[in-house]
Design a protein around this motif. Structure first.
Motif, mmCIF file in Angstrom:
data_model
loop_
_atom_site.group_PDB
_atom_site.id
_atom_site.type_symbol
_atom_site.label_atom_id
_atom_site.label_comp_id
_atom_site.label_asym_id
_atom_site.label_seq_id
_atom_site.Cartn_x
_atom_site.Cartn_y
_atom_site.Cartn_z
ATOM 1 N N LYS A 277 -8.493 4.493 12.222
ATOM 2 C CA LYS A 277 -8.051 5.062 10.597
ATOM 3 C C LYS A 277 -8.116 4.140 10.132
ATOM 4 O O LYS A 277 -7.468 3.052 9.934
ATOM 5 N N LYS A 278 -8.838 4.746 8.953
ATOM 6 C CA LYS A 278 -8.877 3.418 8.084
ATOM 7 C C LYS A 278 -8.050 2.911 6.891
ATOM 8 O O LYS A 278 -6.912 3.824 6.911
ATOM 9 N N MET A 279 -7.893 1.723 6.876
ATOM 10 C CA MET A 279 -6.545 1.392 5.964
ATOM 11 C C MET A 279 -6.298 0.636 4.927
ATOM 12 O O MET A 279 -7.664 0.976 4.437
ATOM 13 N N THR A 280 -5.578 0.781 4.128
ATOM 14 C CA THR A 280 -5.411 0.908 2.951
ATOM 15 C C THR A 280 -5.315 -0.590 2.388
ATOM 16 O O THR A 280 -5.360 -1.181 3.918
ATOM 17 N N LEU A 281 -5.327 -1.113 1.646
ATOM 18 C CA LEU A 281 -5.929 -2.393 0.934
ATOM 19 C C LEU A 281 -4.134 -3.257 1.719
ATOM 20 O O LEU A 281 -3.544 -3.847 2.151
ATOM 21 N N SER A 282 -2.977 -2.489 1.069
ATOM 22 C CA SER A 282 -1.579 -3.067 1.089
ATOM 23 C C SER A 282 -1.576 -3.410 2.769
ATOM 24 O O SER A 282 -1.054 -4.604 2.951
ATOM 25 N N GLN A 283 -2.470 -2.544 3.731
ATOM 26 C CA GLN A 283 -1.731 -2.082 4.992
ATOM 27 C C GLN A 283 -2.977 -3.521 5.939
ATOM 28 O O GLN A 283 -2.093 -4.244 6.520
ATOM 29 N N ARG A 284 -4.307 -3.689 4.926
ATOM 30 C CA ARG A 284 -5.105 -4.778 5.406
ATOM 31 C C ARG A 284 -4.553 -6.167 5.258
ATOM 32 O O ARG A 284 -4.440 -6.828 5.915
ATOM 33 N N LYS A 285 -3.805 -6.233 3.923
ATOM 34 C CA LYS A 285 -2.873 -7.411 3.596
ATOM 35 C C LYS A 285 -1.883 -7.623 4.371
ATOM 36 O O LYS A 285 -1.988 -8.703 4.829
#
Length: 498
Positions: A284-292
């Motif tokens: 599932k595609k992650m948000t920017l905060s999740q990637r950081k």
């Protein structure tokens, strides 16, 4: 442009190298090869001759029997080349052979023959030709070619050509085992006996008995018997699957005979069991905060792993060559692995370190070494150092470095360590330095060290050797004095510097 060097032409007296330029015209005419040619997967020279159909035959299909052998499987397919791409008309795999009793040895010559036979019977059943063309019902290794039915109204046999891909077509290659199985199964494939096992190129004759032996796994049987006699351990390891299925060397021919009969009886494919839903492995595609946050977690895990590995290595190193930190030793070389007194271990990523837990007015020996991913460096030379005093001495060498319009850039000498390197040991006592400026007219206050009467001041932390006193008047003389602070408090002011 690419420059190449080549040898001089024959007969030339020159001994140098001749430079050949690839001109822009060369690159303009350069044609990129097909992707599968660049990947080394397709021989387009052979593919063109296998797929191109005569124009006067219009859209008549030109079938190919494609044989590919992997490490664990044999793939046989009937393929029709079309403009939009190859279309697989029928396929058979050696992974289907356990249905017919062949549970082991799924890539040998006998398995290739059985897979080709399965493909032939399945293809003929699909086109309604299974009863008309039965092929060679009792394989004997002899050369066999499908002939047209005697009835004039009967359909002609199913014809195709062999596609071996990139394999070397040597005598006895397993792809010809699949070819023999397909021909014995009733397919019309142009071929000769020159590449079958048992063919003698000098006599130009095929030994049918040798070929039959390979079709029924006789070569495997001979190898099993040889290992049983010569090397029992290797036999147990190499034929573990055979032993598990309780298949001996004398059981192979009967196993393959039964498999051939079972294939002819029912060559239809068995449909696989379908599920209502299948698990999705797409992330599932992650948000920017999740990637950081994911990156932060990776860095933290990496640091923890590195520290754990470094801690283990540090303990081993310190057990081997831990320096003595006691106050009574006499040797200055790296001591034997005795624990330091007090036991102080430091891990830091800064230039300045602070040793705590030392006694006042006590003399210590200090060693220094560095650590990275490759391990520890050698120990530095031992240095003698007295523990912390009640208050630090004022910095020496106070001077004006740069006079500015309304400020003075003042500096002092950085204290030297045991090897002459500034700030290695001595500066650790002094945590902060202050410099005060008194106007020349207020000279008595400067001599008395009245800080409240100072016109201006500046401060610098441990390790620094300069600071700027701002807010001074132009054309006015000042007296400068400095002091240092440690854990014990502020030390005395140094001598006044005009």
């Amino acid at each position: 442009r690419v420059a190449e060097e080549s040898a001089p032409p024959r007969g030339s007296a020159a001994m140098g190298l001749m430079k050949v330029q690839k001109t822009p015209q060369y690159f303009k005419k350069y044609q990129t090869k097909f992707r599968r040619r660049r990947e080394g997967k397709t021989d387009y020279f052979a593919r063109k001759r296998l797929t191109v159909q005569d124009k006067n035959k219009y859209a008549t299909s030109k079938y190919r029997m494609v044989v590919r052998i992997t490490n664990r499987n044999v793939v046989c397919q009937i393929v029709d080349a079309k403009i939009i791409g190859d279309e697989v008309v029928c396929a058979a795999y050696s992974s289907e052979l356990p249905r017919y009793g062949i549970k082991v040895g799924l890539t040998n010559y006998a398995a290739c023959y059985a897979t080709g036979l399965l493909l032939a019977r399945r293809t003929l059943a699909k086109f309604g030709l299974a009863d008309t063309y039965e092929g060679q019902t009792e394989p004997d290794g002899e050369m066999y070619q499908v002939e047209e039915a005697e009835d004039e109204d009967a359909p002609r046999p199913f014809s195709c050509v062999l596609d071996v891909g990139l394999v070397h077509t040597t005598t006895g290659n397993r792809v010809f085992g699949a070819l023999k199985g397909a021909v014995d199964g009733g397919l019309d494939i142009p071929h000769s006996a020159k590449r079958f096992p048992g063919y003698d190129p000098e006599e130009k004759d095929l030994d049918a008995e040798t070929h039959r032996k390979y079709i029924f796994g006789g070569h495997v049987q001979e190898y099993m018997e040889m290992l049983q006699e010569d090397d029992e351990d290797r036999y147990q390891a190499q034929f573990a699957k055979f032993i598990e299925e309780d298949i001996g060397a004398d059981d192979l021919e009967e196993m393959y005979e039964k498999a051939h009969a079972a294939i002819r009886e029912d060559p239809s494919p068995k449909p696989t069991a379908k599920q209502e839903s299948y698990p999705s492995f797409k992330r599932k595609k992650m948000t920017l905060s999740q990637r950081k946050d994911r990156i932060r977690q990776k860095i933290a895990a990496y640091k923890a792993k590195k520290e754990a590995a470094g801690g283990d290595a540090a303990e081993e190193e310190e057990e081997e060559a831990a320096p003595e930190g006691n106050a009574t030793g006499s040797a200055l070389a790296v001591p034997d692995p005795a624990p330091a007194t007090p036991a102080v271990r430091l891990r830091a990523d800064r230039l300045n370190l602070t040793l705590s837990g030392l006694e006042t007015e006590t003399r210590y020996r200090l060693w220094l070494r560095a650590f990275n991913s490759r391990g520890y460096s050698p120990w530095t030379a031992a240095a003698l150092r007295t523990g912390p005093q009640e208050a630090p001495e004022p910095p020496a060498g106070l001077r004006v470095r740069t006079p500015l319009a309304d400020a003075l850039q003042v500096a002092w000498k950085q204290d030297a360590g045991p090897s002459g390197a500034p700030g290695l040991v001595e500066a650790q006592d002094r945590e902060e330095v202050q410099v005060f400026a008194w106007a020349a007219a207020n000279g008595s206050a400067a001599e008395d060290g009245d800080i409240d009467a100072a016109a201006a001041s500046c401060a610098a932390e441990s390790g620094a050797s300069s600071c700027a006193i701002e807010g001074l008047e132009t054309g006015t003389g000042y007296a400068l004095r400095a002091r240092g602070r440690s854990a014990a408090g502020w030390g005395a002011l140094g001598a006044a510097v005009p």
